[in-house]
Design a protein around this motif. Structure first.
Motif: not given
Length: 700
Positions: A221-242
């Protein structure tokens, strides 16, 4: 510069960087304590498109729960490796996100009969883009956005469930209108969503729908998300995380017109006729019985080919999982016409064309073009010998990308090859089928022409619809942005449509000087020599008999797509693609005058950087074979890489040609054995294109 940013990203992680999000186990207990939800009534479909889609959703839902194979497949005890295969299959079928969780008792809806299933495979699908820049298609689509997502999820989840059942485990697809499970609760538990303001939110997707597959197949199984996950669309996401798809690429696609594909086809040179010679009056109409896959099925190629023809592309559990859906859609390809409909709104052919294209992209087509159907594109006879009279004027031609990353992990003729084809066929049939049903409800005759049942030959339609040029592969068209990596589906109709023109991106020069597909063909079916005139058209004519025999009897894989795998134009051209690939693509389309300089460099460079080799990071599937409904270890696996040093004596290559004059009768029931000796002699008698042009000029 030269390598994809996601080159080392494991395929099963998917297009979104879910693996980078913070996790929190607290929701496990919170969700388990929530009381079970009541079963909700199935809302009626909205709008003409929603009504058309509902029939397809219900068709797929009919495959939700069925008996599983009598014995379990040879599978690892490592539950994480099992997840790689399952999530890989979910992303291969184009789920936006996938997660795994255990099913708490409270996740079963009130009053349903519970299954003895401990695990859930949870699927999230991002809603398609509403075409606000195209009013006609927007009117069709706006009421049916959720219906379209639910239909696609029904397709995906039932395929995944059948895949699991084929491996010997119980599984049920839980889809809209047929739910036993609380999909929202499962999405939280599987780490795909968080609760906020009485609803669900996802860190990367604004609007989405959910489905699930419940099963007794043990998975990590996967683990549930933490509330802090909602801030994921930042600069790293813009360039492509991993190496995940970047926010830049998503923004680029969103900025494109709704009636334009993700690729800049509008930049490609348009011409009056295809770049290969077609002598329209000399091209014969041919019966379906003449197609070599049909000839193999009828016994023309011998007992072994006849036996294997029925299973060659579906002898892997995932490809087999799609067969019922593909066959089930055949009766829905045509239907009753609403003769009482008011069609006066649809007199503008240009607007209709934009609307149809926007609809095709909303439903999942990757490239779409429109043409009139030439006489010779209609088969002359059906499988049973019944004559076919042309019945529609226009063809909407849609290409379904066979998916670059999975092809990167494969040899091209290993065990996933058949599934790549089946995925294109099931997706195309659902798209064209729903579009055809919608048009018939609007008062226009329309029929989906699919791999399972087509009254038209699709290659000439791809050419005339401006989606590619004929290539050295011979029986295959290449597109400037996805190469040969697609399957096609056609919707024929009498809806007035503005047609596209053929394209010229210099492929004839490129294929004349690149021999990579011929060099890498495992059965030497692709010619090293020049083009010939075959049945009235110019082509590099492959040895279709040899190709068919290899594909249907391949002992170490399912079918074959090695020519697609190794073609230098099999590439990714987007904001996340390598800079050199994007630059070369731009020059290839916009600087045709530079081909003599570019092609030798491009073909050498393609080998030098290893394009066409297998990428182990993209290998997600198990190598399995289905025999007598049981999934077993195969006898072997093709593990080919490219061989730039291979040299072939062109004079020694023998290509057999079967022109129209030696085709079997359209109503031949029994075997009509091929005469290979005569076919080799026929090859020596073919005209060259230059000879044909000279003959036509002197009116010969």
């Amino acid at each position: 510069m030269q390598i994809l940013r996601n080159n080392s990203r494991p395929y099963h992680l998917g297009p979104f960087p879910l693996e980078a999000l913070p996790r929190d186990d607290a929701p496990l207990e919170i969700e388990a304590r929530r009381p079970p939800r009541a079963t909700a009534a199935d809302a009626p479909p909205q709008g003409v498109l929603g009504e058309a889609l509902r029939g397809y959703r219900e068709l797929f839902a009919g495959f939700a729960a069925q008996p599983h194979a009598p014995r379990a497949a040879p599978l690892p005890d490592d539950l994480e490796r099992r997840v790689v295969d399952i999530k890989g299959a979910c992303y291969f079928m184009n789920a936006s996100q996938a997660g795994i969780c255990r099913i708490p008792q409270s996740a079963w809806l009130q009053g349903v009969e519970r299954d003895a299933h401990e695990f859930a495979i949870v699927l999230l699908l991002e809603h398609g883009r509403l075409p606000d820049d195209e009013p006609l298609s927007a009117a069709w689509i706006r009421p049916a956005v959720a219906e379209a997502a639910d239909t696609r999820l029904a397709e995906i989840s039932t395929v995944i469930a059948r895949h699991v059942r084929q491996m010997g485990f119980a599984a049920r697809a839980d889809v809209a209108g047929h739910r036993k499970l609380d999909a929202e609760r499962l999405a939280v538990l599987a780490g795909l969503a968080l609760r906020r303001d009485g609803g669900l939110v996802n860190p990367f997707v604004d609007a989405f729908s959910l489905a699930a597959v419940s099963t007794d197949y043990a998975l990590a199984p996967d683990r549930p998300l933490a509330q802090a996950a909602l801030g994921a669309r930042g600069l790293r996401y813009w360039w492509g995380i991993n190496g995940a798809r970047s926010g830049r690429e998503r923004r680029r696609r969103a900025a494109r017109a709704s009636y334009a594909s993700a690729y800049p086809m509008e930049t490609v040179k348009r011409v009056a006729r295809p770049t290969t010679l077609i002598l329209d009056d000399e091209v014969p109409r041919v019966p379906k019985r003449a197609a070599f896959f049909e000839r193999a099925l009828k016994g023309d190629l011998g007992e072994k080919a006849q036996r294997e023809r029925a299973r060659f592309a579906t002898k892997h559990p995932l490809s087999r999982a799609m067969v019922a859906g593909i066959r089930g859609m055949v009766p829905m390809q045509d239907g009753a016409l609403n003769t009482a409909a008011d069609t006066s709104r649809y007199a503008d052919a240009a607007q209709n064309a934009k609307a149809i294209k926007a609809l095709s992209y909303f439903l999942g087509a990757d490239l779409t073009g429109i043409c009139e159907v030439p006489r010779y594109a209609w088969f002359s006879h059906k499988d049973d010998g019944t004559p076919i009279e042309p019945y529609h004027r226009y063809a909407v031609v849609m290409l379904i990308d066979q998916e670059f990353d999975t092809m990167e992990g494969a040899s091209g003729d290993d065990w996933i090859s058949g599934a790549q084809s089946m995925r294109g066929y099931i997706r195309g049939a659902a798209i064209a089928g729903a579009m055809g049903e919608m048009l018939r409800r609007l008062g226009f005759s329309a029929r989906a022409q699919t791999n399972a049942d087509s009254d038209v030959l699709q290659i000439p339609l791809i050419l005339w619809a401006g989606l590619g040029e004929l290539s050295r592969i011979g029986e295959l068209v290449l597109n400037p942005f996805v190469g040969p990596r697609f399957k096609s589906v056609v919707l024929t109709t009498d809806l007035p449509l503005a047609v596209d023109r053929p394209i010229d991106f210099g492929l004839q020069y490129f294929c004349s000087h690149c021999l990579k597909c011929a060099r890498e063909c495992p059965c030497d079916a692709i010619p090293f020599g020049g083009k010939v005139m075959f049945n009235g058209y110019e082509t590099w004519k492959p040895d279709v008999e040899r190709c068919t025999r290899y594909r249907v009897t391949n002992p170490h894989g399912s079918a074959c797509g090695r020519c697609m795998k190794t073609c230098p134009i099999n590439k990714v051209v987007d904001a996340d693609g390598p800079l050199l690939t994007r630059a070369a693509s731009w020059l290839g389309v916009n600087a045709l005058w530079a081909k003599p300089l570019m092609v030798p460099i491009a073909t050498w460079f393609d080998d030098w950087i290893g394009n066409g080799k297998r990428n182990p990071a993209k290998k997600w599937w198990f190598d399995h074979e289905v025999i007598d409904n049981v999934t077993v270890e195969p006898r072997g696996v093709n593990r080919r890489d490219i061989d730039p040093a291979r040299r072939v004596d062109r004079a020694q290559q023998k290509i057999a040609i079967y022109p129209a004059g030696v085709m079997p009768p359209p109503d031949a029931r029994g075997p009509v054995p091929v005469d290979r000796k005569a076919a080799l002699a026929a090859a020596a008698q073919l005209e060259t294109p230059a000879q044909a042009r000279a003959r036509v000029q002197r009116k010969g």
